[in-house]
Design a protein around this motif. Structure first.
Motif, PDB file in Angstrom:
ATOM      1  N   GLY A 337      44.211  45.639  39.283  1.00 26.73           N
ATOM      2  CA  GLY A 337      42.954  44.568  38.964  1.00 26.73           C
ATOM      3  C   GLY A 337      42.940  44.088  37.811  1.00 26.73           C
ATOM      4  N   LEU A 338      44.276  43.880  37.208  1.00 24.69           N
ATOM      5  CA  LEU A 338      44.383  43.035  35.892  1.00 24.69           C
ATOM      6  C   LEU A 338      45.226  41.779  35.909  1.00 24.69           C
ATOM      7  N   GLY A 339      45.459  41.244  37.348  1.00 25.28           N
ATOM      8  CA  GLY A 339      46.400  40.202  37.433  1.00 25.28           C
ATOM      9  C   GLY A 339      46.290  39.073  36.576  1.00 25.28           C
ATOM     10  N   ALA A 340      44.935  38.743  35.924  1.00 25.27           N
ATOM     11  CA  ALA A 340      45.005  37.639  35.081  1.00 25.27           C
ATOM     12  C   ALA A 340      45.689  37.823  33.921  1.00 25.27           C
ATOM     13  N   TYR A 341      46.074  39.019  33.576  1.00 23.13           N
ATOM     14  CA  TYR A 341      46.532  39.409  32.232  1.00 23.13           C
ATOM     15  C   TYR A 341      48.106  39.765  32.391  1.00 23.13           C
ATOM     16  N   CYS A 342      48.908  38.538  32.730  1.00 24.31           N
ATOM     17  CA  CYS A 342      50.455  38.565  32.368  1.00 24.31           C
ATOM     18  C   CYS A 342      50.661  37.453  31.660  1.00 24.31           C
ATOM     19  N   HIS A 343      51.842  37.659  30.882  1.00 28.92           N
ATOM     20  CA  HIS A 343      52.330  36.623  30.213  1.00 28.92           C
ATOM     21  C   HIS A 343      54.023  36.502  30.383  1.00 28.92           C
TER      22      HIS A 343
END
Length: 410
Positions: A337-343
């Motif tokens: 559920g944290l797919g938006a927090y990738c760098h």
């Protein structure tokens, strides 16, 4: 113990005890399953660091490679000869070891991928020997919760493909892995996908009084198998961007705890500590995934590169940002559920990373709830995986007498 009263001989195989905490955590999860579901099984290992495995997990262990310099570059004639001879000796040693078991388990790990630099005649060859020996002697080899990915090198790809085909049982830690094996021509119709088996490890309780620390998991990152020509450039960019990010946190008065996942990461920790030069930056001495989980449980937030640093943080329900070096990291973050927090680890932009970090912290309460829910789902899925593993590879009473005769015959 089978219905006939004969203990099942189970082998575990991989680069275990070699300094990689993720690999050892996967082993620990499988040993937990064996002790719970097959307590009378006789377990031993064929692995990279037998002394460590025996001391830590109390099981007999044999060195994976006859030639001790297997993973060092062979620059002299003697080393080249040693490596070549080792390939022949390892074929005999591996076959003899496999023949003594009814079941061999490869616990997790990215054994079917090349996201980090990899030579075909190293571990891919060792895995092929294992799976071919299993097919030859009727030993069931299970690849449990493994990672896979597209492979450019033709020799590595062929060895990986045949290893997967020869295994008696396969399951994967994400859909990308199953898709990659299907693309290589492996029939994956009966192969299941479950969370990484390290999620089966118990999570430590969160401390009552968090100290506001940020855990930053670092890695001696030089790109993947196809990035050898620009490995140093990738490493320099990764180190510079990560160091800038840590310095920015320190300037805000935030304590930073540096985490690693492999012995080779220590040099990156040392470089960051020296460059930032602040008592707010400390280095973890965690020597297991359990200790890493204790670190991440105590943190307000985690920013990490290594895959199993991410697993530890997500398992403990700590809001996490991934410095992603491979698609497996993105898939893991999306699943939790944290797919938006990738760098991207190859292109670390410290300013953008700080923005993402602040967005993550603003949603901390919401994301902790999301992670709690996803961890419950992961636990149920892994229970199913271990039940399926027992049904697929553990011998029934009808097979035990024949297996015992086979393993005892000179």
């Amino acid at each position: 113990m089978t219905a006939a009263g004969t203990p099942v001989r189970v082998g575990v195989f991989g680069l275990l005890g070699s300094g990689n905490l993720g690999n050892d955590g996967s082993l620990e999860a499988v040993l937990g399953y064996l002790r719970a579901e097959h307590p009378d099984a006789v377990v031993d290992a064929l692995c990279g660091g037998p002394e460590v495995v025996t001391a830590r997990y109390r099981i007999p262990a044999t060195r994976l490679h006859w030639y001790r310099g297997e993973y060092r570059t062979a620059s002299r004639a003697g080393a080249v000869v040693g490596k070549g001879l080792g390939k022949l000796v390892d074929a005999v040693r591996t076959a003899a070891w496999v023949r003594r078991h009814q079941v061999v388990i490869v616990p997790g790990m990215g054994v079917l991928e090349a996201t980090l630099p990899l030579r075909p005649w190293g571990f891919p060859y060792a895995l092929f020997l294992l799976c071919a020996s299993g097919r030859l002697f009727g030993t069931k080899v299970a690849l449990v919760g493994v990672g896979a990915g597209p492979i450019g090198n033709p020799a590595t790809r062929a060895l990986v493909r045949w290893s997967a085909r020869l295994a008696a049982h396969r399951s994967y830690r994400d859909e990308l892995s199953r898709d990659a094996m299907r693309a290589m021509g492996v029939d994956t119709a009966r192969d299941e996908v479950h969370p990484d088996i390290a999620f089966a490890l118990p999570a430590p309780p969160a401390p009552d009084t968090p100290d506001g620390r940020v855990c930053v998991g670092v890695m001696d990152f030089h790109g993947g198998d196809d990035d050898r020509a620009r490995a140093e450039e990738i490493h320099r960019r990764y180190l510079d961007g990560t160091t800038r990010f840590v310095r920015a946190l320190v300037e805000e008065g935030r304590p930073v705890r540096l985490l690693t996942g492999d012995d080779v990461d220590a040099r990156v920790v040392a470089a960051i500590v020296e460059a930032v030069g602040s008592p707010l930056v400390t280095a973890s001495t965690a020597a297991s995934l359990a200790e890493l989980m204790a670190e991440t449980a105590a943190a307000d937030t985690v920013v990490a590169t290594r895959y199993h640093n991410l697993v530890c943080a997500l398992k403990t329900g700590t809001p996490t940002l991934a410095l992603s070096y491979a698609a497996k990291s993105d898939a893991l973050m999306a699943r939790m559920g944290l797919g938006a927090y990738c760098h991207p680890a190859r292109e670390v932009d410290a300013d953008r990373l700080i923005e993402q970090f602040r967005e993550l912290e603003k949603r901390s309460t919401e994301l902790r709830q999301t992670l709690a829910e996803r961890n419950l789902t992961a636990g149920r899925s892994l229970d199913h995986q271990f039940t399926a593993l027992t049904a697929a590879v553990f011998p029934t009473a009808d097979h035990v007498t024949a297996d015992r005769h086979r393993t005892e015959t000179p």
